[in-house]
Design a protein around this motif. Structure first.
Motif, PDB file in Angstrom:
ATOM      1  N   UNK A  80       0.817  -1.201   0.000  1.00  0.00           N
ATOM      2  CA  UNK A  80       0.000   0.000   0.000  1.00  0.00           C
ATOM      3  C   UNK A  80       0.856   1.259   0.000  1.00  0.00           C
ATOM      4  N   UNK A  81       0.371   2.284  -0.711  1.00  0.00           N
ATOM      5  CA  UNK A  81       0.988   3.614  -0.762  1.00  0.00           C
ATOM      6  C   UNK A  81       2.460   3.557  -1.184  1.00  0.00           C
ATOM      7  N   UNK A  82       2.721   2.819  -2.248  1.00  0.00           N
ATOM      8  CA  UNK A  82       4.082   2.667  -2.769  1.00  0.00           C
ATOM      9  C   UNK A  82       4.160   3.158  -4.206  1.00  0.00           C
ATOM     10  N   UNK A  83       5.361   3.573  -4.582  1.00  0.00           N
ATOM     11  CA  UNK A  83       5.664   3.883  -5.981  1.00  0.00           C
ATOM     12  C   UNK A  83       6.582   2.781  -6.467  1.00  0.00           C
ATOM     13  N   UNK A  84       6.159   2.103  -7.518  1.00  0.00           N
ATOM     14  CA  UNK A  84       6.914   0.977  -8.044  1.00  0.00           C
ATOM     15  C   UNK A  84       7.187   1.275  -9.508  1.00  0.00           C
ATOM     16  N   UNK A  85       8.469   1.517  -9.841  1.00  0.00           N
ATOM     17  CA  UNK A  85       8.806   1.895 -11.211  1.00  0.00           C
ATOM     18  C   UNK A  85      10.188   1.371 -11.584  1.00  0.00           C
TER      19      UNK A  85
ATOM     20  N   UNK B 102     -12.515   3.950  -4.566  1.00  0.00           N
ATOM     21  CA  UNK B 102     -13.673   3.211  -4.068  1.00  0.00           C
ATOM     22  C   UNK B 102     -14.432   4.058  -3.047  1.00  0.00           C
ATOM     23  N   UNK B 103     -15.728   4.319  -3.279  1.00  0.00           N
ATOM     24  CA  UNK B 103     -16.480   5.147  -2.338  1.00  0.00           C
ATOM     25  C   UNK B 103     -16.631   4.516  -0.960  1.00  0.00           C
ATOM     26  N   UNK B 104     -16.435   3.191  -0.857  1.00  0.00           N
ATOM     27  CA  UNK B 104     -16.543   2.543   0.456  1.00  0.00           C
ATOM     28  C   UNK B 104     -15.193   2.510   1.189  1.00  0.00           C
ATOM     29  N   UNK B 105     -14.124   2.955   0.529  1.00  0.00           N
ATOM     30  CA  UNK B 105     -12.807   3.030   1.180  1.00  0.00           C
ATOM     31  C   UNK B 105     -12.806   4.220   2.143  1.00  0.00           C
ATOM     32  N   UNK B 106     -11.912   4.197   3.130  1.00  0.00           N
ATOM     33  CA  UNK B 106     -11.825   5.359   4.021  1.00  0.00           C
ATOM     34  C   UNK B 106     -11.530   6.633   3.241  1.00  0.00           C
ATOM     35  N   UNK B 107     -12.085   7.737   3.711  1.00  0.00           N
ATOM     36  CA  UNK B 107     -11.839   9.033   3.057  1.00  0.00           C
ATOM     37  C   UNK B 107     -10.364   9.395   3.157  1.00  0.00           C
ATOM     38  N   UNK B 108      -9.937  10.275   2.258  1.00  0.00           N
ATOM     39  CA  UNK B 108      -8.592  10.837   2.330  1.00  0.00           C
ATOM     40  C   UNK B 108      -8.479  11.698   3.592  1.00  0.00           C
ATOM     41  N   UNK B 109      -7.259  12.010   4.021  1.00  0.00           N
ATOM     42  CA  UNK B 109      -7.085  12.829   5.224  1.00  0.00           C
ATOM     43  C   UNK B 109      -7.788  14.185   5.180  1.00  0.00           C
ATOM     44  N   UNK B 110      -8.067  14.712   3.966  1.00  0.00           N
ATOM     45  CA  UNK B 110      -8.765  16.000   3.885  1.00  0.00           C
ATOM     46  C   UNK B 110     -10.283  15.836   3.953  1.00  0.00           C
ATOM     47  N   UNK B 111     -10.754  14.587   4.168  1.00  0.00           N
ATOM     48  CA  UNK B 111     -12.180  14.329   4.332  1.00  0.00           C
ATOM     49  C   UNK B 111     -12.937  14.047   3.057  1.00  0.00           C
ATOM     50  N   UNK B 112     -12.257  14.069   1.901  1.00  0.00           N
ATOM     51  CA  UNK B 112     -12.922  13.808   0.625  1.00  0.00           C
ATOM     52  C   UNK B 112     -12.822  12.324   0.277  1.00  0.00           C
ATOM     53  N   UNK B 113     -13.568  11.932  -0.732  1.00  0.00           N
ATOM     54  CA  UNK B 113     -13.544  10.544  -1.209  1.00  0.00           C
ATOM     55  C   UNK B 113     -12.113  10.146  -1.552  1.00  0.00           C
ATOM     56  N   UNK B 114     -11.785   8.876  -1.378  1.00  0.00           N
ATOM     57  CA  UNK B 114     -10.441   8.357  -1.660  1.00  0.00           C
ATOM     58  C   UNK B 114     -10.043   8.629  -3.103  1.00  0.00           C
ATOM     59  N   UNK B 115      -8.786   8.993  -3.281  1.00  0.00           N
ATOM     60  CA  UNK B 115      -8.211   9.153  -4.611  1.00  0.00           C
ATOM     61  C   UNK B 115      -7.572   7.838  -5.036  1.00  0.00           C
ATOM     62  N   UNK B 116      -7.266   7.711  -6.308  1.00  0.00           N
ATOM     63  CA  UNK B 116      -6.473   6.592  -6.807  1.00  0.00           C
ATOM     64  C   UNK B 116      -5.004   6.983  -6.696  1.00  0.00           C
ATOM     65  N   UNK B 117      -4.144   5.997  -6.468  1.00  0.00           N
ATOM     66  CA  UNK B 117      -2.714   6.249  -6.439  1.00  0.00           C
ATOM     67  C   UNK B 117      -2.141   6.335  -5.040  1.00  0.00           C
ATOM     68  N   UNK B 118      -0.818   6.511  -4.983  1.00  0.00           N
ATOM     69  CA  UNK B 118      -0.090   6.487  -3.716  1.00  0.00           C
ATOM     70  C   UNK B 118      -0.294   7.752  -2.884  1.00  0.00           C
ATOM     71  N   UNK B 119      -0.553   8.875  -3.538  1.00  0.00           N
ATOM     72  CA  UNK B 119      -0.677  10.155  -2.822  1.00  0.00           C
ATOM     73  C   UNK B 119      -2.053  10.738  -3.041  1.00  0.00           C
ATOM     74  N   UNK B 120      -2.669  11.211  -1.997  1.00  0.00           N
ATOM     75  CA  UNK B 120      -3.957  11.866  -2.183  1.00  0.00           C
ATOM     76  C   UNK B 120      -3.750  13.327  -2.550  1.00  0.00           C
ATOM     77  N   UNK B 121      -4.744  13.876  -3.223  1.00  0.00           N
ATOM     78  CA  UNK B 121      -4.699  15.288  -3.603  1.00  0.00           C
ATOM     79  C   UNK B 121      -5.407  16.076  -2.504  1.00  0.00           C
ATOM     80  N   UNK B 122      -4.703  16.988  -1.867  1.00  0.00           N
ATOM     81  CA  UNK B 122      -5.296  17.789  -0.790  1.00  0.00           C
ATOM     82  C   UNK B 122      -6.096  18.943  -1.385  1.00  0.00           C
ATOM     83  N   UNK B 123      -7.411  18.936  -1.115  1.00  0.00           N
ATOM     84  CA  UNK B 123      -8.301  19.997  -1.631  1.00  0.00           C
ATOM     85  C   UNK B 123      -8.108  21.261  -0.833  1.00  0.00           C
TER      86      UNK B 123
END
Length: 145
Positions: A6-11, A124-145
């Protein structure tokens, strides 16, 4: 217990993530890009989860499942975009998209999302919200609104 990646960058690898034995691997909120192969499910007896990932610009398969597998991995809310082949021996999952994730600067390893990314609030709307309280983003980093 299941393995969790989880929350990794693999390249820049031959294989981004290869599930080969042990089954029941949870692969969530990762950026898997610029590998020869993205995400491989090569254990014929496992049932794994891939959710809220960005799998992009891998030269081979984005997501691959061995043809002799008994189980299908659960795919949901992933952005699988511009791989050699996006899906091989399986189909897109619920909520999967195939759009440019619009990373800030992936060439220099900066995988945060631009404000115009289709991956923002697309997890996924059933996943925990991002730290800023919005719906979960895709990818390793969430976008802070």
């Amino acid at each position: 217990p299941p393995t969790q990646i989880s929350h990794s960058i693999i390249r820049f690898n031959a294989f981004g993530i290869a599930v080969t034995q042990g089954g029941n691997t949870a692969i969530t909120h990762n950026d898997i890009s610029y590998n020869s192969e993205g995400l491989w499910f090569a254990d014929p007896d496992s049932s794994s989860l891939a959710q809220n990932n960005i799998i992009s610009e891998n030269t081979g398969d984005g997501i691959y499942r061995v043809p002799i597998a008994i189980y299908f991995p659960i795919l949901s809310y992933n952005d699988v975009w511009m791989n050699g082949t996006n899906y091989n021996n399986l189909s897109p999952g619920t909520g999967d998209i195939s759009l440019d994730p619009r990373f800030v600067d992936p060439t220099n390893g900066y995988y945060h999302l631009q404000a115009t990314s289709p991956c923002i609030d697309a997890g996924d709307p059933s996943a925990p919200n991002d730290p800023d309280g919005t719906r979960a983003d895709m990818g390793a980093f969430y976008y802070h609104h």
